[in-house]
Design an enzyme around this catalytic site. Structure first.
Site, PDB file in Angstrom:
ATOM      1  N   SER A 124       0.828  -1.199   0.000  1.00 53.69           N
ATOM      2  CA  SER A 124       0.000   0.000   0.000  1.00 53.69           C
ATOM      3  C   SER A 124       0.862   1.247   0.000  1.00 53.69           C
ATOM      4  O   SER A 124       1.982   1.250   0.550  1.00 53.69           O
ATOM      5  CB  SER A 124      -0.854  -0.029   1.264  1.00 53.69           C
ATOM      6  OG  SER A 124      -1.486   1.203   1.467  1.00 53.69           O
ATOM      7  N   TYR A 149      -2.315  -0.880  10.918  1.00 52.23           N
ATOM      8  CA  TYR A 149      -2.529  -1.440   9.571  1.00 52.23           C
ATOM      9  C   TYR A 149      -1.316  -1.146   8.683  1.00 52.23           C
ATOM     10  O   TYR A 149      -0.777  -2.042   8.022  1.00 52.23           O
ATOM     11  CB  TYR A 149      -3.805  -0.861   8.939  1.00 52.23           C
ATOM     12  CG  TYR A 149      -3.874  -1.147   7.459  1.00 52.23           C
ATOM     13  CD1 TYR A 149      -4.142  -2.425   7.003  1.00 52.23           C
ATOM     14  CD2 TYR A 149      -3.616  -0.142   6.521  1.00 52.23           C
ATOM     15  CE1 TYR A 149      -4.166  -2.701   5.632  1.00 52.23           C
ATOM     16  CE2 TYR A 149      -3.646  -0.413   5.162  1.00 52.23           C
ATOM     17  CZ  TYR A 149      -3.912  -1.689   4.722  1.00 52.23           C
ATOM     18  OH  TYR A 149      -3.928  -1.964   3.377  1.00 52.23           O
ATOM     19  N   LYS A 153       1.660  -3.720   6.753  1.00 52.00           N
ATOM     20  CA  LYS A 153       2.099  -3.739   5.349  1.00 52.00           C
ATOM     21  C   LYS A 153       3.619  -3.558   5.278  1.00 52.00           C
ATOM     22  O   LYS A 153       4.310  -4.251   4.540  1.00 52.00           O
ATOM     23  CB  LYS A 153       1.398  -2.632   4.547  1.00 52.00           C
ATOM     24  CG  LYS A 153      -0.084  -2.878   4.350  1.00 52.00           C
ATOM     25  CD  LYS A 153      -0.328  -4.101   3.491  1.00 52.00           C
ATOM     26  CE  LYS A 153      -1.753  -4.568   3.492  1.00 52.00           C
ATOM     27  NZ  LYS A 153      -1.975  -5.874   2.891  1.00 52.00           N
TER      28      LYS A 153
HETATM   29  P1  NAD Z   1     -11.105  -6.891   1.086  1.00 53.09           P
HETATM   30  O1  NAD Z   1     -11.348  -6.859   2.553  1.00 53.09           O
HETATM   31  O2  NAD Z   1     -12.255  -6.700   0.172  1.00 53.09           O
HETATM   32  O3  NAD Z   1     -10.390  -8.269   0.687  1.00 53.09           O
HETATM   33  C1  NAD Z   1      -9.544  -8.966   1.588  1.00 53.09           C
HETATM   34  C2  NAD Z   1     -10.012 -10.414   1.611  1.00 53.09           C
HETATM   35  O4  NAD Z   1      -9.168 -11.158   2.485  1.00 53.09           O
HETATM   36  C3  NAD Z   1     -11.437 -10.560   2.123  1.00 53.09           C
HETATM   37  O5  NAD Z   1     -12.169 -11.364   1.222  1.00 53.09           O
HETATM   38  C4  NAD Z   1     -11.283 -11.264   3.475  1.00 53.09           C
HETATM   39  O6  NAD Z   1     -12.362 -12.111   3.750  1.00 53.09           O
HETATM   40  C5  NAD Z   1      -9.983 -12.021   3.267  1.00 53.09           C
HETATM   41  N1  NAD Z   1      -9.209 -12.316   4.492  1.00 53.09           N
HETATM   42  C6  NAD Z   1      -8.803 -11.460   5.461  1.00 53.09           C
HETATM   43  N2  NAD Z   1      -8.060 -12.117   6.370  1.00 53.09           N
HETATM   44  C7  NAD Z   1      -7.988 -13.410   5.967  1.00 53.09           C
HETATM   45  C8  NAD Z   1      -7.356 -14.573   6.472  1.00 53.09           C
HETATM   46  N3  NAD Z   1      -6.639 -14.553   7.606  1.00 53.09           N
HETATM   47  N4  NAD Z   1      -7.496 -15.738   5.803  1.00 53.09           N
HETATM   48  C9  NAD Z   1      -8.234 -15.786   4.639  1.00 53.09           C
HETATM   49  N5  NAD Z   1      -8.841 -14.728   4.124  1.00 53.09           N
HETATM   50  C10 NAD Z   1      -8.717 -13.544   4.771  1.00 53.09           C
HETATM   51  O7  NAD Z   1      -9.956  -5.827   0.771  1.00 53.09           O
HETATM   52  P2  NAD Z   1      -9.398  -5.294  -0.619  1.00 53.09           P
HETATM   53  O8  NAD Z   1      -9.732  -3.870  -0.722  1.00 53.09           O
HETATM   54  O9  NAD Z   1      -9.751  -6.214  -1.710  1.00 53.09           O
HETATM   55  O10 NAD Z   1      -7.844  -5.376  -0.327  1.00 53.09           O
HETATM   56  C11 NAD Z   1      -7.070  -6.494  -0.707  1.00 53.09           C
HETATM   57  C12 NAD Z   1      -5.643  -6.296  -0.197  1.00 53.09           C
HETATM   58  O11 NAD Z   1      -5.142  -5.075  -0.726  1.00 53.09           O
HETATM   59  C13 NAD Z   1      -5.556  -6.163   1.330  1.00 53.09           C
HETATM   60  O12 NAD Z   1      -4.385  -6.815   1.752  1.00 53.09           O
HETATM   61  C14 NAD Z   1      -5.456  -4.667   1.544  1.00 53.09           C
HETATM   62  O13 NAD Z   1      -4.777  -4.365   2.728  1.00 53.09           O
HETATM   63  C15 NAD Z   1      -4.659  -4.256   0.319  1.00 53.09           C
HETATM   64  N6  NAD Z   1      -4.866  -2.848  -0.048  1.00 53.09           N
HETATM   65  C16 NAD Z   1      -6.132  -2.378  -0.214  1.00 53.09           C
HETATM   66  C17 NAD Z   1      -6.330  -1.041  -0.545  1.00 53.09           C
HETATM   67  C18 NAD Z   1      -7.723  -0.471  -0.688  1.00 53.09           C
HETATM   68  O14 NAD Z   1      -7.885   0.740  -0.585  1.00 53.09           O
HETATM   69  N7  NAD Z   1      -8.737  -1.287  -0.944  1.00 53.09           N
HETATM   70  C19 NAD Z   1      -5.230  -0.198  -0.723  1.00 53.09           C
HETATM   71  C20 NAD Z   1      -3.958  -0.711  -0.561  1.00 53.09           C
HETATM   72  C21 NAD Z   1      -3.782  -2.049  -0.218  1.00 53.09           C
HETATM   73  C1  WQD Z   2      -9.444   9.779   0.580  1.00 57.48           C
HETATM   74  C2  WQD Z   2      -9.662  11.260   0.841  1.00 57.48           C
HETATM   75  C3  WQD Z   2     -10.000  11.774   3.163  1.00 57.48           C
HETATM   76  C4  WQD Z   2     -13.811   9.664   3.570  1.00 57.48           C
HETATM   77  C5  WQD Z   2      -6.911   4.825   2.876  1.00 57.48           C
HETATM   78  C6  WQD Z   2      -5.889   4.113   3.716  1.00 57.48           C
HETATM   79  C7  WQD Z   2      -4.780   3.603   2.866  1.00 57.48           C
HETATM   80  C8  WQD Z   2      -5.323   2.778   1.692  1.00 57.48           C
HETATM   81  C9  WQD Z   2      -6.443   3.432   0.976  1.00 57.48           C
HETATM   82  C10 WQD Z   2      -5.172   0.464   2.206  1.00 57.48           C
HETATM   83  C11 WQD Z   2      -8.921  11.769   2.078  1.00 57.48           C
HETATM   84  C12 WQD Z   2     -11.242  12.088   2.363  1.00 57.48           C
HETATM   85  C13 WQD Z   2     -12.636  10.191   3.086  1.00 57.48           C
HETATM   86  C14 WQD Z   2     -14.875  10.544   3.918  1.00 57.48           C
HETATM   87  C15 WQD Z   2     -13.507  12.399   3.236  1.00 57.48           C
HETATM   88  N1  WQD Z   2      -5.841   1.528   2.116  1.00 57.48           N
HETATM   89  N2  WQD Z   2     -12.487  11.545   2.919  1.00 57.48           N
HETATM   90  N3  WQD Z   2     -14.678  11.877   3.732  1.00 57.48           N
HETATM   91  O1  WQD Z   2      -7.061   7.945   3.377  1.00 57.48           O
HETATM   92  O2  WQD Z   2      -6.060   8.042   1.053  1.00 57.48           O
HETATM   93  O3  WQD Z   2      -6.272   5.888   2.190  1.00 57.48           O
HETATM   94  O4  WQD Z   2      -7.418   3.907   1.898  1.00 57.48           O
HETATM   95  O5  WQD Z   2      -3.986   0.301   2.128  1.00 57.48           O
HETATM   96  O6  WQD Z   2      -3.958   2.862   3.681  1.00 57.48           O
HETATM   97  O7  WQD Z   2      -5.364   5.032   4.669  1.00 57.48           O
HETATM   98  O8  WQD Z   2      -8.328   7.000   1.385  1.00 57.48           O
HETATM   99  O9  WQD Z   2     -10.681   6.965   0.690  1.00 57.48           O
HETATM  100  O10 WQD Z   2     -10.131   7.030   3.166  1.00 57.48           O
HETATM  101  O11 WQD Z   2      -9.719   9.044   1.769  1.00 57.48           O
HETATM  102  O12 WQD Z   2     -13.390  13.622   3.093  1.00 57.48           O
HETATM  103  O13 WQD Z   2     -15.939  10.115   4.375  1.00 57.48           O
HETATM  104  O14 WQD Z   2     -11.058  11.471   1.114  1.00 57.48           O
HETATM  105  O15 WQD Z   2      -9.795  12.721   4.161  1.00 57.48           O
HETATM  106  O16 WQD Z   2      -8.500  13.078   1.793  1.00 57.48           O
HETATM  107  P1  WQD Z   2      -6.891   7.333   2.068  1.00 57.48           P
HETATM  108  P2  WQD Z   2      -9.788   7.437   1.783  1.00 57.48           P
END
Ligand code: NAD
Ligand code: WQD
Length: 338
Positions: A124, A149, A153
């Site tokens: 991330s 969190y 990562k």
């Molecule tokens: P998500 O929660 O939709 O998907 C994660 C999946 O992992 C879920 O289906 C959950 O049931 C499963 N899971 C969690 N712990 C588990 C375990 N111990 N064993 C088996 N399954 C498990 O999230 P997402 O948005 O699809 O994110 C996927 C990955 O990408 C995550 O690792 C998240 O941290 C990372 N990521 C997400 C974002 C974002 O904004 N969505 C940004 C950066 C990184």
């Molecule tokens: C985006 C912008 C908020 C909600 C997070 C995690 C990051 C990654 C992605 C996994 C910001 C603003 C948000 C709301 C708002 N996840 N906002 N009102 O913060 O960039 O990243 O998700 O790895 O680790 O920190 O994304 O979508 O939460 O926010 O004004 O109700 O929207 O302040 O500027 P962010 P976000």
């Protein structure tokens, strides 16, 4: 080649499964459904017109992993499984460290035992420290995470890096996602957060569909063009394609490979609200609220390394992201529940 997809029922995992099936890969999913449901995988198979194999297990369950590696000839693992809510991780740090770190360690142990050497990890942009200049490059500083969190990562990256160093046949791809939004253009799969969404785009789309009353904009006094936070939003289908590009690259490149997956363009909260309104014709009522603790003013990537080495570039624009989010949300107002 068969790919084991941990967390494949989730938001990014399900879209990546579609991309893998469409590119001819065999797909085996392991997911404990803690933040997803099996319906997403039924829809994945419907979109792709192909089957995948699903195991409802925890990735920390070593015996379950061993039996999968024994049964299928797995060429590569994509490790999505993890808990991802920043605020929840502050309240429940031990659950986050347990889930996110032990899943990575257990997976690596089982892979080593079964001579599976290739892993793509969902990292991330949150691993970058807050003192960097924009755009963030893969060489920018990491660490000084502001929540558990983010540390999971950062630490998982280190676990994988050290494992690759100790096992020279390994290839690891650490993919640092920026802000994934959007949904598959079919409208059959998309983001379905449990409870009130933490992230901006699902919040906006739930306001649009009438599940929430109004958006709170967290701060309008940042040093940005309109005072609201700026982020690098990327369509989830572009992200999915980035995983396939990473698999193809890593098969010819051992060791550690770090890539940003972003567009390189930043949009503010109000840009997102306006774009969503323009594309969907829905009004999004909002109120300015105090800043959210831990938020940075501006975060966006340099996608240059991914373009150069993976030959990957985001193809969808902001309008596409809004249109596909709305297509999913309006056809599935309660997510997979209906
Ligand atoms: P998500 O929660 O939709 O998907 C994660 C999946 O992992 C879920 O289906 C959950 O049931 C499963 N899971 C969690 N712990 C588990 C375990 N111990 N064993 C088996 N399954 C498990 O999230 P997402 O948005 O699809 O994110 C996927 C990955 O990408 C995550 O690792 C998240 O941290 C990372 N990521 C997400 C974002 C974002 O904004 N969505 C940004 C950066 C990184
Ligand atoms: C985006 C912008 C908020 C909600 C997070 C995690 C990051 C990654 C992605 C996994 C910001 C603003 C948000 C709301 C708002 N996840 N906002 N009102 O913060 O960039 O990243 O998700 O790895 O680790 O920190 O994304 O979508 O939460 O926010 O004004 O109700 O929207 O302040 O500027 P962010 P976000």
């Amino acid at each position: 080649m068969n790919v084991l997809v941990t967390g494949g029922a989730g938001f990014i995992g399900s879209h990546t499964c579609v991309e893998l099936l469409e590119k001819g890969y065999g797909v085996v999913v392991i997911d404990n459904l803690v933040n997803s449901c099996e319906k997403s995988l039924e829809r994945v198979q419907q979109i792709a017109g192909k089957d995948l194999v699903f195991y409802e297990n925890d990735v920390r369950d070593r015996a379950a992993l061993d039996s999968i590696f024994e049964k299928y000839d797995i060429g590569c693992v994509i490790h999505f499984a993890g808990l991802k809510a920043v605020g929840e991780s502050v309240a429940m740090p031990l659950e986050y460290y347990d889930n996110n770190l032990f899943s990575t360690v257990t997976l690596c142990e089982s892979m080593r035992e079964h001579h599976v050497n290739n892993i793509v990890f969902s990292s991330s942009a949150t691993v970058y420290s807050g003192d960097n200049e924009m755009p963030l490059r893969e060489s920018s500083h990491t660490g000084m995470c502001t929540n558990p969190y983010g540390w999971t990562k950062y630490m998982s990256e280190q676990i994988l890096r050290d494992t690759a160093k100790a096992n020279p046949d390994w290839s690891i791809a650490l993919l640092r996602y920026f802000n994934p939004i959007g949904a598959h253009p079919s409208g059959l799969i998309g983001e379905d957060p449990r409870g009130i969404p933490n992230n901006l785009m699902p919040y906006i789309s739930q306001v649009a569909v009438g599940r929430l009353d109004h958006l709170s904009v967290y701060g309008d006094d940042y040093h940005t063009p309109d005072g609201t936070g700026v982020r690098d939003y990327i369509h989830v289908c572009d992200l999915a394609a980035g995983h396939v590009a990473a698999i193809e690259y890593m098969l010819g490149h051992k060791g550690e490979n770090v890539f940003n997956l972003g567009t390189g363009t930043g949009y503010s909260v109000l840009d997102m609200v306006k774009a969503f309104e323009r594309v969907t014709g829905k009004k999004i009522p909002y109120e300015i609220a105090p800043r959210r603790p831990g938020d940075l003013a501006t975060v966006y990537s340099s996608p240059d390394k991914s373009a150069e080495l993976l030959g990957w570039k985001a193809r969808y624009n902001l309008e596409d992201m809004c249109r596909d989010t709305w297509n999913w949300q309006s056809h599935n107002p309660m997510g997979y529940a209906g």
